[in-house]
Write a protein that holds these residues in place. Structure first.
Motif, mmCIF file in Angstrom:
data_model
loop_
_atom_site.group_PDB
_atom_site.id
_atom_site.type_symbol
_atom_site.label_atom_id
_atom_site.label_comp_id
_atom_site.label_asym_id
_atom_site.label_seq_id
_atom_site.Cartn_x
_atom_site.Cartn_y
_atom_site.Cartn_z
ATOM 1 N N SER A 50 44.886 44.016 46.977
ATOM 2 C CA SER A 50 44.024 44.362 45.857
ATOM 3 C C SER A 50 44.456 45.691 45.268
ATOM 4 O O SER A 50 44.816 46.610 45.998
ATOM 5 C CB SER A 50 42.568 44.454 46.318
ATOM 6 O OG SER A 50 41.740 44.863 45.266
ATOM 7 N N THR A 51 44.395 45.782 43.946
ATOM 8 C CA THR A 51 44.652 47.052 43.282
ATOM 9 C C THR A 51 43.434 47.484 42.471
ATOM 10 O O THR A 51 43.531 48.401 41.659
ATOM 11 C CB THR A 51 45.877 46.949 42.351
ATOM 12 O OG1 THR A 51 45.638 45.926 41.391
ATOM 13 C CG2 THR A 51 47.139 46.651 43.139
ATOM 14 N N ILE A 52 42.297 46.800 42.686
ATOM 15 C CA ILE A 52 41.057 47.168 42.012
ATOM 16 C C ILE A 52 39.967 47.381 43.048
ATOM 17 O O ILE A 52 40.102 46.981 44.210
ATOM 18 C CB ILE A 52 40.609 46.107 40.972
ATOM 19 C CG1 ILE A 52 40.281 44.761 41.654
ATOM 20 C CG2 ILE A 52 41.656 45.933 39.887
ATOM 21 C CD1 ILE A 52 39.648 43.731 40.725
ATOM 22 N N GLU A 53 38.895 47.979 42.611
ATOM 23 C CA GLU A 53 37.725 48.197 43.464
ATOM 24 C C GLU A 53 37.158 46.852 43.923
ATOM 25 O O GLU A 53 37.163 45.877 43.176
ATOM 26 C CB GLU A 53 36.679 48.968 42.651
ATOM 27 C CG GLU A 53 35.390 49.244 43.382
ATOM 28 C CD GLU A 53 34.357 49.930 42.496
ATOM 29 O OE1 GLU A 53 33.262 50.190 43.010
ATOM 30 O OE2 GLU A 53 34.628 50.190 41.308
ATOM 31 N N THR A 54 36.670 46.815 45.145
ATOM 32 C CA THR A 54 36.043 45.601 45.671
ATOM 33 C C THR A 54 34.717 45.362 44.968
ATOM 34 O O THR A 54 33.851 46.242 44.959
ATOM 35 C CB THR A 54 35.811 45.741 47.184
ATOM 36 O OG1 THR A 54 37.058 45.959 47.829
ATOM 37 C CG2 THR A 54 35.143 44.505 47.756
ATOM 38 N N PRO A 55 34.535 44.183 44.354
ATOM 39 C CA PRO A 55 33.258 43.911 43.695
ATOM 40 C C PRO A 55 32.151 43.662 44.717
ATOM 41 O O PRO A 55 32.413 43.238 45.847
ATOM 42 C CB PRO A 55 33.534 42.653 42.878
ATOM 43 C CG PRO A 55 34.680 41.993 43.555
ATOM 44 C CD PRO A 55 35.479 43.082 44.199
#
Length: 100
Positions: A50-55
């Motif tokens: 992942s390269t984004i914040e965890t939803p």
């Protein structure tokens, strides 16, 4: 069919307000030719990369058409409780698509 995937990010401490909004909004989906296919609350161990914040949650919803989706978004009962959404959601990403 229209498929909507939503990544939802919650403000810290506002989980209860989010759940209150979802308890109102989710049952309204079926009123507009829609169906909640998945509602996932992923844990940190759920991701390979992942390269984004965890939803906080991921939703996959199916609607018969774009117009059905728009009708859901403009539902008067849902609009009466948007303050809970605004209070609790920091941001969201909506991805629309179709089945291939």
């Amino acid at each position: 069919m229209l498929y909507c995937t939503q990544l939802i990010y919650i403000k810290p401490g506002e989980e209860e307000a989010f759940h209150q909004f979802e308890n109102i909004a989710i049952p309204l989906i079926s009123k507009y030719n829609g169906k909640l296919l998945l509602r996932i609350r992923p844990g940190e161990n759920s991701f390979i990369e992942s390269t984004i914040e965890t939803p906080y949650e991921v939703h996959l919803v199916e609607f018969g058409s774009e117009q059905d989706f728009q009708n859901f978004m403009h539902d008067e009962e849902r609009k009466n409780f948007l303050y809970l959404k605004e209070q609790s959601i920091k941001s969201s990403i909506l991805i629309k698509g179709s089945k291939l």
